[in-house]
Design a protein around this motif. Sequence first.
Motif, short mmCIF file in Angstrom:
data_model
loop_
_atom_site.label_atom_id
_atom_site.label_comp_id
_atom_site.label_asym_id
_atom_site.label_seq_id
_atom_site.Cartn_x
_atom_site.Cartn_y
_atom_site.Cartn_z
N LEU A 1 0.92 -1.06 -0.05
CA LEU A 1 -0.01 0.02 0.11
C LEU A 1 1.05 1.42 0.04
O LEU A 1 0.66 2.23 -0.60
CB LEU A 1 -0.80 0.10 1.17
N ALA A 2 2.15 1.19 0.69
CA ALA A 2 3.10 2.36 0.66
C ALA A 2 3.61 2.62 -0.82
O ALA A 2 3.77 3.57 -1.21
CB ALA A 2 3.95 2.10 1.77
N ASP A 3 3.85 1.34 -1.42
CA ASP A 3 4.40 1.55 -2.60
C ASP A 3 3.36 1.91 -3.58
O ASP A 3 3.77 2.83 -4.57
CB ASP A 3 4.91 0.27 -3.19
N ALA A 4 1.99 1.60 -3.45
CA ALA A 4 0.99 1.97 -4.41
C ALA A 4 0.90 3.60 -4.18
O ALA A 4 0.69 4.29 -5.27
CB ALA A 4 -0.42 1.25 -4.27
N VAL B 1 -4.54 9.33 -5.43
CA VAL B 1 -3.73 8.37 -4.55
C VAL B 1 -4.50 7.51 -3.60
O VAL B 1 -4.13 6.48 -3.59
CB VAL B 1 -2.69 9.22 -3.59
N ALA B 2 -5.60 7.99 -3.06
CA ALA B 2 -6.46 7.32 -2.46
C ALA B 2 -6.92 6.11 -3.15
O ALA B 2 -7.07 4.91 -2.53
CB ALA B 2 -7.52 8.09 -1.65
N CYS B 3 -7.39 6.65 -4.22
CA CYS B 3 -7.83 5.44 -5.09
C CYS B 3 -7.03 4.16 -5.63
O CYS B 3 -7.49 3.31 -5.52
CB CYS B 3 -8.68 5.91 -6.26
N ALA B 4 -5.79 4.73 -5.55
CA ALA B 4 -4.64 3.73 -6.05
C ALA B 4 -4.54 2.92 -4.89
O ALA B 4 -4.20 1.63 -5.08
CB ALA B 4 -3.51 4.53 -6.44
#
Length: 456
Positions: free
Chosen positions: A69-72, A330-333
């Motif tokens: 999730l951090a990477d996304a 960013v939230a959606c990714a």
Amino acid sequence: MSALPNSIQARDVRYLLHPVTNARRHEETGPIVIESGDGIYVTDSDGRQYIEAMAGLWSVGVGFGEKRLADAAHRQMLKLPFYHSFSSKSNEPAILLAEKLVEISHERLQRVFFTNSGSEANDTVVKMIWYLNNARGKPQKKTFLSRLGAYHGITIASGSLTGLPTNHRDFDLPAIPVKHLTCPHYWRQGREGESEADFVDRLAQELEDVIAEAGADTIAAFIGEPLMGAGGVMPPPEGYWVRVQEICRRHDILIVADEVINGFGRLGTMFASDYYGIDPDVMVVSKQITSSYQPLAAILFSDEIYQGIADNTAKIGTFGHGFTASAHPVACAVGLENLAIIEENGLVANAKASGEVLQRELARFRSHPLVGEVRGVGLIAAVELVADKATKARFDPVGKAGAPLFGFGHEHGVIVRAIGDQIAFCPPMIIRPDEVVEMVARFERALTDTAAHLAA
């Protein structure tokens, strides 16, 4: 709290107002500052580690410290850190996440609107349905039906839908037309000699009576959590949702399923609406959509609702509602990656399997002298503490047992939530059966300390 004048705790007390907190008491005790998290554990600024039995705030489904999730988030921040969705603008993560949500949800839910929180989402639902009914030529159809004990958020509209006194008191709520029905908690609300089936009949008749008194042409929607969460984890009685839906459909009243806590596997099904056989017109999701790594919520709704809204935007020129961060890329990714982790790692099935262990382990406390009821489904549960087991009498004041147990839990390395004297559990969906056993063992030690404290 550290006595150092420049400690992080002292600076918190100096600058922050905390939600759901007694501010004067907080000035005396200061905060527990959480510095890091890993899996089902969090660690505070003094190096103490806790099992996070509430997944933060009902929400960190994939656990803490998930690098994917951090990477996304990092990849998307480098590519497009922000863009709005006003005036026909969009971004790829929002489009793909909307498509994914439609794919995994109920067949009738074909459209998506993004907000930043469940509160904003439920506030938006109110406005959307008012907008729709004005477009339908039914401007009087504005009242919402909710339940006592419900939690739907804390904005003016969503806070009005909420059925908890502390969220209304001194805020001048409710401030919109809403009627709160009986909480569907059979153990607490059932009358002497009343069977569970009779209780459902009574609640169904109450719904019919409220509709008849107000007039079906004035009632817009019935909103409910499939399983009530923040009010104390209260599963509905068998057959309740079938009756509610039948009555509302007959009277042209929309069904809004608030899955902010329930959604994305918590009950051992992707949505609690699946578990209870609810076919909503609108479904609201948040929290576990990103495991709260990013603020995000989504409203899923039927194409029929969309068409009515869309026609009105053509008539008056716009849908005059939205947020700067609606459909934030960013939230959606992060949401897309989070749902991929839930699917790839089988977390819905794990919630079911580990949830069976949780329900079994907590059931042992039904004979405890302080315990009135143990309840829950999957990886969400509550233990209600009572002053008198035979009469179900509550503690006076409320919280007399819950507050110390909450504190003793910290001493034994487990963070639960005390909702008055109802102790809630909602651990990350990655939790293993052996970790469930350890979590409950820590709770048991806190319960033993609480009993001794009350007896002293």
